[in-house]
Design a protein around this motif. Structure first.
Motif, mmCIF file in Angstrom:
data_model
loop_
_atom_site.group_PDB
_atom_site.id
_atom_site.type_symbol
_atom_site.label_atom_id
_atom_site.label_comp_id
_atom_site.label_asym_id
_atom_site.label_seq_id
_atom_site.Cartn_x
_atom_site.Cartn_y
_atom_site.Cartn_z
ATOM 1 N N ILE A 224 57.999 18.180 27.464
ATOM 2 C CA ILE A 224 56.415 18.403 26.493
ATOM 3 C C ILE A 224 56.196 17.182 25.543
ATOM 4 O O ILE A 224 54.987 17.357 25.063
ATOM 5 N N ALA A 225 56.898 16.632 25.627
ATOM 6 C CA ALA A 225 56.775 15.522 24.085
ATOM 7 C C ALA A 225 55.565 14.934 24.848
ATOM 8 O O ALA A 225 54.332 14.734 23.907
ATOM 9 N N GLN A 226 55.853 14.349 26.460
ATOM 10 C CA GLN A 226 54.697 13.279 26.940
ATOM 11 C C GLN A 226 53.979 14.013 26.552
ATOM 12 O O GLN A 226 52.919 12.841 26.840
ATOM 13 N N SER A 227 53.434 15.150 27.349
ATOM 14 C CA SER A 227 52.169 15.979 27.316
ATOM 15 C C SER A 227 51.305 15.655 26.185
ATOM 16 O O SER A 227 50.524 15.636 26.147
ATOM 17 N N LEU A 228 52.562 16.238 25.197
ATOM 18 C CA LEU A 228 51.778 16.150 24.020
ATOM 19 C C LEU A 228 50.973 15.030 23.554
ATOM 20 O O LEU A 228 50.174 15.100 22.854
ATOM 21 N N TYR A 229 51.501 13.529 23.350
ATOM 22 C CA TYR A 229 51.685 12.214 23.510
ATOM 23 C C TYR A 229 49.639 12.659 23.893
ATOM 24 O O TYR A 229 48.787 11.872 23.285
ATOM 25 N N ILE A 230 49.699 12.835 24.956
ATOM 26 C CA ILE A 230 48.739 12.548 26.122
ATOM 27 C C ILE A 230 47.615 13.607 25.406
ATOM 28 O O ILE A 230 46.217 12.971 25.670
ATOM 29 N N PHE A 231 47.538 14.680 25.629
ATOM 30 C CA PHE A 231 46.871 15.543 24.902
ATOM 31 C C PHE A 231 45.856 14.645 23.382
ATOM 32 O O PHE A 231 44.480 15.111 23.249
ATOM 33 N N ILE A 232 47.270 14.891 22.730
ATOM 34 C CA ILE A 232 46.626 14.475 21.957
ATOM 35 C C ILE A 232 45.524 12.620 21.168
ATOM 36 O O ILE A 232 44.763 13.172 20.250
ATOM 37 N N THR A 233 46.250 12.475 21.900
ATOM 38 C CA THR A 233 45.818 10.861 22.211
ATOM 39 C C THR A 233 44.521 10.375 22.964
ATOM 40 O O THR A 233 43.677 9.506 22.488
ATOM 41 N N LYS A 234 44.267 11.603 23.499
ATOM 42 C CA LYS A 234 43.412 11.233 24.523
ATOM 43 C C LYS A 234 43.971 10.118 26.038
ATOM 44 O O LYS A 234 43.204 9.001 26.461
ATOM 45 N N SER A 235 44.951 8.907 24.949
ATOM 46 C CA SER A 235 45.284 7.796 25.939
ATOM 47 C C SER A 235 44.072 6.813 26.357
ATOM 48 O O SER A 235 44.150 6.336 27.468
ATOM 49 N N GLU A 236 43.273 6.561 25.226
ATOM 50 C CA GLU A 236 42.643 5.632 25.637
ATOM 51 C C GLU A 236 41.630 5.821 26.200
ATOM 52 O O GLU A 236 40.203 5.211 27.274
ATOM 53 N N GLY A 237 40.931 7.472 26.586
ATOM 54 C CA GLY A 237 39.240 7.738 27.322
ATOM 55 C C GLY A 237 40.896 8.276 29.008
ATOM 56 O O GLY A 237 40.014 8.443 29.493
#
Length: 480
Positions: A224-237
């Motif tokens: 959940i924590a890793q997914s939230l990071y990806i969804f929120i930051t968009k991981s630089e495109g």
């Protein structure tokens, strides 16, 4: 590509210049490697420690509980871990080479395809968890161990689906070198897991049921924590939202995922089988406990090698994706030297603490003595396992999964496993004989991987990587 510099008349000056360039290149590559490997190793150690700490606390309850949880973690969860990690490792090839080629958007689509494939795979693996008691009896575990291990396995079904989401997320982040994020999340979850394992297993007396609850929650917190990071930051495109492209080209993706899974599963199952075969000895609880303790120590050391495995697969895939084959070749040399040095240090630590580390896991004197006897074999195993996973990481980065799968079958299951059974049962050497034969399989596989890597044409590998990125990138572009 530039031509190689011809030899000068002053050979001594030329050799000195080459040596200086090599040292500078080694230092530069080491920095790049450790930026990925350091946090990745710590992440792997934290995540592996979730299961290991669970066994530490269950070992304080009794010998049967330790043996049951060890078998459940090694055989049932170990099977799922190997399959999920293996299939997710297809992303190390695809995401790494796409990132090196500058095709950032492809990473998010690849991750979603991997989610689809791994979630379906998890559904097919549910019966293994549900019917684990008869399965464990079938492969030779005692009814006593099988029943308790089966109950624990059934409670661990949520972890199976956490695995199916976690490994694609990890490969997605690793390809972009966002490894510090995974480290902080895993470290925080490990602190949570340690406290609540003590609270539920020992303080509140929930026993192995408390172990299952805590382990499930901890793995889902990581996801959940890793997914939230990806969804929120968009991981630089790299993440542009959920897309139907996740269901495109699944056939080719499944083929590469299966090749990756077979390659890594054959490695994971090999040591898992060590616990299974040991369970067929007379009076198996003590030797199974001892082997499981050694496997835990080996597992912690293996997390270092797996960290290097991930780092070198990222470095090789990135450099091949960008066409820089010389940098890929240097990366292989640097990581091999570094990991072997760490392996020898780990061996020294095992030998120095062989009379003490068993008591971290058990209060039983017979189990502790048996573990100390196996420590010599454990020491040699950690050295071999320092290099072998790294060379497997090179294979993943270059896309050689199918070739390595065949090598693993021959070395592990045609040579090592029969040798272990022969020494353990026919020649009556018990757990030590089983383990010795299996070390022979690891040694043979490592030698073959060294030979293959040494004679690899890295220029050709870079050309193949470019072709692979063009093929998959074109497929995605055509759907836009």
């Amino acid at each position: 590509m530039p031509m190689e510099t011809p030899l000068l008349q002053d050979n001594s000056g030329n050799e000195e210049e080459k040596a200086v360039k090599f040292v500078d290149g080694f230092k530069s590559e080491s920095k790049k490697l450790w930026k990925i490997a350091g946090p990745t190793i710590l992440t792997c150690l934290c995540q592996y420690s979730l299961g290991a700490i669970t066994q530490v606390f269950t070992g304080q309850i009794g010998e049967l509980e330790l043996a049951a949880v060890a078998v459940a973690n090694s055989v049932v969860a170990g099977l799922a871990f190997g399959v999920m990690l293996g299939m997710g490792s297809a992303l190390e090839t695809l995401c790494g080479q796409a990132y090196g080629a500058g095709q950032i958007r492809m990473l998010g689509v690849y991750m979603q395809r991997s989610w689809v494939i791994l979630l379906v795979t998890a559904l097919f693996m549910i019966p293994i968890y549900v019917w684990s008691p008869p399965i464990l009896r079938l492969i030779g575990q005692t009814p006593e161990i099988s029943d308790v291990a089966g109950k624990f396995s059934l409670w661990m079904l949520p972890q199976l689906f956490a695995y199916s989401l976690n490994f694609p997320i990890q490969k997605f982040l690793q390809a972009q070198r966002k490894v510090n994020v995974m480290l902080w999340i895993s470290a925080a979850v490990l602190v949570f897991h340690t406290f609540f394992s003590w609270l539920l297993i020992l303080k509140l007396g929930w026993g192995i049921k408390g172990a299952a609850v805590t382990l499930n929650i901890s793995w889902w917190l990581v996801v959940i924590a890793q997914s939230l990071y990806i969804f929120i930051t968009k991981s630089e495109g790299a993440w542009s939202g959920f897309t139907w492209l996740a269901f495109v080209d699944l056939y080719d993706f499944v083929k590469l995922s299966l090749a990756s899974a077979i390659m890594l599963c054959l490695e994971f199952w090999y040591l898992m089988i060590l616990v299974v075969i040991t369970g067929r000895l007379k009076n198996p609880i003590v030797p199974v406990d001892a082997v499981s303790i050694c496997m835990n120590i080996n597992g912690w050391d293996a997390m270092i090698a797996i960290g290097f495995n991930a780092a070198i697969s990222v470095r090789v895939s990135n450099e091949l994706g960008s066409g820089n084959f010389r940098a890929a070749k240097l990366a292989v040399l640097v990581v091999s030297i570094t990991s072997v040095c760490i392996g020898f240090i780990a061996m020294i630590v095992v030998f120095a603490t062989r009379d003490y580390f068993p008591y971290m896991f058990t209060k039983s004197l017979p189990v502790a003595k048996e573990t100390t006897k196996l420590a010599a074999l454990l020491g040699f195993t950690v050295v071999l396992n320092s290099l072998q996973p790294v060379l497997s990481g090179v294979a993943i980065g270059a896309g050689w999964q199918s070739l390595i799968a065949y090598i693993n079958i021959g070395c592990y299951y045609v040579v090592g496993l029969p040798a272990g059974i022969l020494l353990g049962f026919t020649f009556k050497y018990g757990a030590e004989g089983i383990w010795s034969g299996m070390i022979g399989g690891i040694l043979l596989q490592t030698i073959i991987l060294i030979i293959i890597t040494s004679f690899t044409n890295w220029r050709k590998e870079a050309e193949q990587a470019a072709s692979r990125v063009k093929k998959w990138g074109g497929s995605i572009a055509s759907e836009e």
